[in-house]
Design a protein around this motif. Sequence first.
Motif, short mmCIF file in Angstrom:
data_model
loop_
_atom_site.label_atom_id
_atom_site.label_comp_id
_atom_site.label_asym_id
_atom_site.label_seq_id
_atom_site.Cartn_x
_atom_site.Cartn_y
_atom_site.Cartn_z
N ALA A 108 -7.71 29.70 2.99
CA ALA A 108 -6.69 30.27 3.87
C ALA A 108 -5.30 30.18 3.26
N LEU A 109 -5.05 29.11 2.50
CA LEU A 109 -3.72 28.91 1.94
C LEU A 109 -3.53 29.56 0.57
N SER A 110 -4.64 29.91 -0.07
CA SER A 110 -4.52 30.44 -1.43
C SER A 110 -4.72 31.95 -1.53
N SER A 111 -5.28 32.56 -0.49
CA SER A 111 -5.54 34.00 -0.51
C SER A 111 -5.01 34.66 0.75
N HIS A 112 -4.79 35.97 0.66
CA HIS A 112 -4.36 36.71 1.85
C HIS A 112 -5.58 37.23 2.59
N PHE A 113 -5.60 36.98 3.90
CA PHE A 113 -6.63 37.52 4.77
C PHE A 113 -5.97 38.27 5.92
N ASP A 114 -6.67 39.30 6.42
CA ASP A 114 -6.14 40.05 7.56
C ASP A 114 -6.51 39.40 8.88
N ILE A 115 -7.60 38.62 8.86
CA ILE A 115 -8.00 37.90 10.07
C ILE A 115 -8.88 36.71 9.68
N ILE A 116 -8.82 35.65 10.47
CA ILE A 116 -9.61 34.44 10.22
C ILE A 116 -10.47 34.15 11.43
N GLN A 164 1.38 25.66 10.24
CA GLN A 164 2.48 24.87 9.67
C GLN A 164 2.95 25.42 8.33
N GLN A 165 2.08 26.18 7.66
CA GLN A 165 2.44 26.81 6.38
C GLN A 165 3.04 28.20 6.59
N GLN A 166 3.41 28.51 7.84
CA GLN A 166 4.04 29.79 8.20
C GLN A 166 3.14 30.99 7.92
N ILE A 167 1.82 30.77 7.93
CA ILE A 167 0.86 31.86 7.78
C ILE A 167 0.56 32.42 9.16
N GLN A 168 0.86 33.70 9.38
CA GLN A 168 0.72 34.30 10.70
C GLN A 168 -0.53 35.17 10.84
N THR A 169 -1.49 35.01 9.92
CA THR A 169 -2.75 35.76 10.01
C THR A 169 -3.41 35.52 11.37
N PRO A 170 -3.83 36.57 12.07
CA PRO A 170 -4.51 36.37 13.36
C PRO A 170 -5.75 35.48 13.21
N ILE A 171 -5.92 34.55 14.15
CA ILE A 171 -7.04 33.61 14.12
C ILE A 171 -7.83 33.74 15.42
N ILE A 172 -9.13 33.97 15.30
CA ILE A 172 -10.03 33.93 16.45
C ILE A 172 -10.90 32.70 16.32
N LYS A 220 -10.47 44.26 16.21
CA LYS A 220 -9.71 45.51 16.15
C LYS A 220 -8.44 45.43 16.99
N ALA A 221 -8.54 44.78 18.16
CA ALA A 221 -7.37 44.64 19.03
C ALA A 221 -6.30 43.80 18.36
N LEU A 222 -6.70 42.70 17.72
CA LEU A 222 -5.73 41.84 17.04
C LEU A 222 -5.10 42.53 15.84
N LEU A 223 -5.92 43.25 15.07
CA LEU A 223 -5.38 43.96 13.91
C LEU A 223 -4.41 45.05 14.33
N LYS A 224 -4.71 45.74 15.43
CA LYS A 224 -3.81 46.78 15.94
C LYS A 224 -2.50 46.16 16.40
N ARG A 225 -2.59 45.05 17.12
CA ARG A 225 -1.40 44.37 17.61
C ARG A 225 -0.54 43.89 16.45
N THR A 226 -1.19 43.37 15.41
CA THR A 226 -0.47 42.88 14.24
C THR A 226 0.23 44.01 13.51
N SER A 227 -0.47 45.15 13.38
CA SER A 227 0.13 46.28 12.66
C SER A 227 1.34 46.81 13.40
N ILE A 228 1.28 46.81 14.72
CA ILE A 228 2.43 47.26 15.51
C ILE A 228 3.58 46.27 15.39
N ALA A 229 3.25 44.99 15.43
CA ALA A 229 4.30 43.97 15.38
C ALA A 229 5.03 43.96 14.04
#
Length: 225
Positions: free
Chosen positions: A40-48, A68-76, A113-122
């Motif tokens: 999670a800290l070494s690679s970019h992910f669109d969702i976790i 705490q590392q300021q990573i805002q990737t959506p987490i389910i 899909k809902a989280l990814l859509k919300r993130t793209s809008i934000a």
Amino acid sequence: MKVLVVEDEPQVVEFLVKGLREQGYTVESAMDGTEGEKLALSSHFDIILLDVILPNVNGYELCSRIRQQQIQTPIIMLTALGATYDKISGFDAGADDYLVKPFEFIELLARIKALLKRTSIATLPQNILKVADLELNLNTKTARRGNRTIDLTAKEFLLLEFLMRNKGIVVSRAEIAEQVWEVKFDTGTNIVDVYINILRKKIDNDFSRKLIRTKIGMGYLITES
């Protein structure tokens, strides 16, 4: 879209990885909290997708460390712990959603899909033109002056956008006609003047500070001064 699955049950991992890849997602997985944190800290992910009960570092702690590392990737969070207290703990740790096992894969897809859509809008850039207290939002196609929303037709919006993009610059009737109406200017028509007057009524009439100006024999401009 790239998904990280942190889950210690091999059958669940296989189920998630197979299903997500069939939907076109790129998937990486980790079987414990330590490995999940490293990915999670070494690679970019669109969702976790994060289980709660994990070896080494549990899901709540891992979620908190990611935030705490300021990573805002959506987490389910995916877990069998479905009590209200457990859900609150997940949200307090920084999770965006919480899905209780067992769940239907189609529901998981809908949540993703809902989280990814919300993130793209934000994260959509705030594409806003400003002149004094007048704002034109090019994303939402809305106009505001002060605390008031201004209703514009499509052509009125295009005309105002053209004036604001050329703030402080005198633009001729011919330039306006070509840019807004996409036609050669006909000296026998007063369409530009008519629309400028309409804009004035909507933009300036109820305000002491007038923004749209006329340069006689030259054209129009919008200016703060």
